[in-house]
Design a protein around this motif. Structure first.
Motif, PDB file in Angstrom:
ATOM      1  N   GLY A  53       0.798  -1.219   0.000  1.00 57.93           N
ATOM      2  CA  GLY A  53       0.000   0.000   0.000  1.00 57.93           C
ATOM      3  C   GLY A  53       0.831   1.270   0.000  1.00 57.93           C
ATOM      4  N   SER A  54       2.149   1.130  -0.039  1.00 52.22           N
ATOM      5  CA  SER A  54       3.018   2.309   0.010  1.00 52.22           C
ATOM      6  C   SER A  54       2.998   3.103  -1.294  1.00 52.22           C
ATOM      7  N   GLY A  55       2.518   2.477  -2.353  1.00 50.00           N
ATOM      8  CA  GLY A  55       2.498   3.166  -3.642  1.00 50.00           C
ATOM      9  C   GLY A  55       3.807   3.051  -4.402  1.00 50.00           C
ATOM     10  N   GLN A  56       4.782   2.376  -3.835  1.00 45.99           N
ATOM     11  CA  GLN A  56       6.064   2.216  -4.516  1.00 45.99           C
ATOM     12  C   GLN A  56       5.855   1.354  -5.751  1.00 45.99           C
ATOM     13  N   PHE A  57       6.375   1.805  -6.888  1.00 48.74           N
ATOM     14  CA  PHE A  57       6.153   1.071  -8.130  1.00 48.74           C
ATOM     15  C   PHE A  57       7.443   0.689  -8.840  1.00 48.74           C
ATOM     16  N   GLN A  58       8.556   0.913  -8.192  1.00 47.85           N
ATOM     17  CA  GLN A  58       9.848   0.520  -8.751  1.00 47.85           C
ATOM     18  C   GLN A  58      10.862   0.463  -7.622  1.00 47.85           C
ATOM     19  N   PRO A  59      11.986  -0.227  -7.858  1.00 44.45           N
ATOM     20  CA  PRO A  59      13.013  -0.239  -6.813  1.00 44.45           C
ATOM     21  C   PRO A  59      13.564   1.160  -6.585  1.00 44.45           C
ATOM     22  N   SER A  60      14.010   1.426  -5.386  1.00 44.45           N
ATOM     23  CA  SER A  60      14.537   2.749  -5.066  1.00 44.45           C
ATOM     24  C   SER A  60      15.913   2.985  -5.685  1.00 44.45           C
ATOM     25  N   SER A  61      16.556   1.896  -6.163  1.00 42.54           N
ATOM     26  CA  SER A  61      17.886   2.004  -6.758  1.00 42.54           C
ATOM     27  C   SER A  61      18.049   0.896  -7.801  1.00 42.54           C
ATOM     28  N   GLU A  62      18.898   1.100  -8.773  1.00 38.24           N
ATOM     29  CA  GLU A  62      19.175   0.070  -9.781  1.00 38.24           C
ATOM     30  C   GLU A  62      19.860  -1.153  -9.166  1.00 38.24           C
ATOM     31  N   ASP A  63      20.474  -0.988  -7.987  1.00 36.81           N
ATOM     32  CA  ASP A  63      21.161  -2.096  -7.326  1.00 36.81           C
ATOM     33  C   ASP A  63      20.198  -3.068  -6.659  1.00 36.81           C
ATOM     34  N   ILE A  64      18.942  -2.685  -6.507  1.00 38.73           N
ATOM     35  CA  ILE A  64      17.958  -3.509  -5.806  1.00 38.73           C
ATOM     36  C   ILE A  64      17.335  -4.498  -6.787  1.00 38.73           C
ATOM     37  N   ASP A  65      17.335  -5.788  -6.400  1.00 35.39           N
ATOM     38  CA  ASP A  65      16.787  -6.837  -7.251  1.00 35.39           C
ATOM     39  C   ASP A  65      15.353  -7.206  -6.905  1.00 35.39           C
ATOM     40  N   PHE A  66      14.998  -7.101  -5.619  1.00 34.92           N
ATOM     41  CA  PHE A  66      13.647  -7.471  -5.202  1.00 34.92           C
ATOM     42  C   PHE A  66      13.319  -6.794  -3.883  1.00 34.92           C
ATOM     43  N   GLU A  67      12.053  -6.867  -3.520  1.00 31.63           N
ATOM     44  CA  GLU A  67      11.568  -6.245  -2.283  1.00 31.63           C
ATOM     45  C   GLU A  67      11.069  -7.346  -1.351  1.00 31.63           C
ATOM     46  N   VAL A  68      11.106  -7.073  -0.055  1.00 28.07           N
ATOM     47  CA  VAL A  68      10.579  -7.998   0.943  1.00 28.07           C
ATOM     48  C   VAL A  68       9.701  -7.232   1.920  1.00 28.07           C
ATOM     49  N   ASP A  69       8.850  -7.962   2.615  1.00 23.83           N
ATOM     50  CA  ASP A  69       8.007  -7.331   3.631  1.00 23.83           C
ATOM     51  C   ASP A  69       8.669  -7.359   5.003  1.00 23.83           C
ATOM     52  N   SER A  70       9.772  -8.111   5.128  1.00 25.79           N
ATOM     53  CA  SER A  70      10.534  -8.187   6.377  1.00 25.79           C
ATOM     54  C   SER A  70      11.926  -8.687   6.044  1.00 25.79           C
ATOM     55  N   PHE A  71      12.936  -8.092   6.664  1.00 23.99           N
ATOM     56  CA  PHE A  71      14.300  -8.570   6.435  1.00 23.99           C
ATOM     57  C   PHE A  71      14.590  -9.839   7.232  1.00 23.99           C
ATOM     58  N   THR A  72      14.019  -9.957   8.418  1.00 16.07           N
ATOM     59  CA  THR A  72      14.355 -11.088   9.284  1.00 16.07           C
ATOM     60  C   THR A  72      13.623 -12.369   8.919  1.00 16.07           C
ATOM     61  N   SER A  73      12.365 -12.268   8.517  1.00 18.53           N
ATOM     62  CA  SER A  73      11.583 -13.450   8.164  1.00 18.53           C
ATOM     63  C   SER A  73      10.563 -13.078   7.086  1.00 18.53           C
ATOM     64  N   PRO A  74      11.024 -12.907   5.848  1.00 20.93           N
ATOM     65  CA  PRO A  74      10.107 -12.452   4.803  1.00 20.93           C
ATOM     66  C   PRO A  74       9.014 -13.473   4.498  1.00 20.93           C
ATOM     67  N   ARG A  75       7.793 -12.979   4.409  1.00 14.36           N
ATOM     68  CA  ARG A  75       6.658 -13.791   3.972  1.00 14.36           C
ATOM     69  C   ARG A  75       6.407 -13.533   2.495  1.00 14.36           C
ATOM     70  N   THR A  76       6.774 -12.336   2.060  1.00 11.92           N
ATOM     71  CA  THR A  76       6.458 -11.887   0.715  1.00 11.92           C
ATOM     72  C   THR A  76       7.705 -11.349   0.033  1.00 11.92           C
ATOM     73  N   TYR A  77       7.863 -11.743  -1.227  1.00 11.70           N
ATOM     74  CA  TYR A  77       8.914 -11.215  -2.088  1.00 11.70           C
ATOM     75  C   TYR A  77       8.224 -10.543  -3.271  1.00 11.70           C
ATOM     76  N   ILE A  78       8.669  -9.353  -3.640  1.00 12.22           N
ATOM     77  CA  ILE A  78       8.117  -8.655  -4.789  1.00 12.22           C
ATOM     78  C   ILE A  78       9.240  -8.486  -5.798  1.00 12.22           C
ATOM     79  N   VAL A  79       8.997  -9.009  -6.982  1.00 11.43           N
ATOM     80  CA  VAL A  79       9.957  -8.853  -8.071  1.00 11.43           C
ATOM     81  C   VAL A  79       9.344  -7.853  -9.035  1.00 11.43           C
ATOM     82  N   TRP A  80      10.061  -6.770  -9.285  1.00  8.06           N
ATOM     83  CA  TRP A  80       9.557  -5.725 -10.164  1.00  8.06           C
ATOM     84  C   TRP A  80       9.535  -6.213 -11.607  1.00  8.06           C
TER      85      TRP A  80
END
Length: 184
Positions: A53-80
């Motif tokens: 729901g953050s509205g983010q629609f792309q990685p914040s940097s070209e170095d980022i490959d994917f997004e997670v909902d938690s660094f310690t125990s991710p339940r969700t991975y988002i691949v742009w």
């Protein structure tokens, strides 16, 4: 990883292997009564935290490959979308049928100690299921979910029949341990 319909408009959301129930809930039944899951391998690289729901629609940097909902125990991975062809590899389609399970009776006493319930479930269920139930319990303790939602979540993981039998067994043990009133 399993594909999960998501609120991320410019990416694809996947459920982590340790959280299979997240994707099972979104699997839609087809005309033959079957549900289907697509299992994938993801190439994981550098990640960043993104909130649904953050509205983010792309990685914040070209170095980022994917997004997670938690660094310690991710339940969700988002691949742009820009990384789908290089980071997502389909493996298999799993088709299954969901049968109706008995529902929890409203007369069942659910006021049993959580540690007694988890002790019994730990003897039967795999460790990842116990971990998930404990996470649901922590969410309930923090007021993030209702008692009814917590019972529904535990029921989904353990199954109604097992949950009902454990609750009845614990309740019966507690009733035996209580002193009986003296007859006059």
């Amino acid at each position: 990883m399993v594909f999960v319909p998501s609120s991320y408009r410019h990416g694809v959301q996947f459920s982590a292997r340790d959280y299979p129930f997240d994707c099972l809930q979104t699997a839609i039944q087809d005309k033959d009564g079957l549900r289907h899951l697509l299992l994938f391998k993801l190439v994981l690289g550098r990640s960043e935290l993104v909130i649904s729901g953050s509205g983010q629609f792309q990685p914040s940097s070209e170095d980022i490959d994917f997004e997670v909902d938690s660094f310690t125990s991710p339940r969700t991975y988002i691949v742009w979308s820009s990384r789908l062809s290089t980071h997502v590899f389909p493996e298999v389609i799993v088709s299954f049928r969901v049968f109706d399970r008995p529902t929890l009776s409203k007369n069942v006493n659910l006021t049993i100690p959580f540690d007694a319930l988890i002790t019994r479930l730990s003897k039967i269920l795999p460790s990842h299921a116990i971990k998930l139930i404990k996470e649901y319990y922590n969410d309930r303790q923090k007021g993030k979910t209702t008692a009814q939602e917590f019972v529904r979540q535990v029921s989904q993981v353990a199954g109604n029949s097992l949950l009902i039998s454990i609750i009845k067994s614990i309740s019966a043990q507690r009733n035996l341990a209580q002193p009986r009133p003296k007859e006059q």
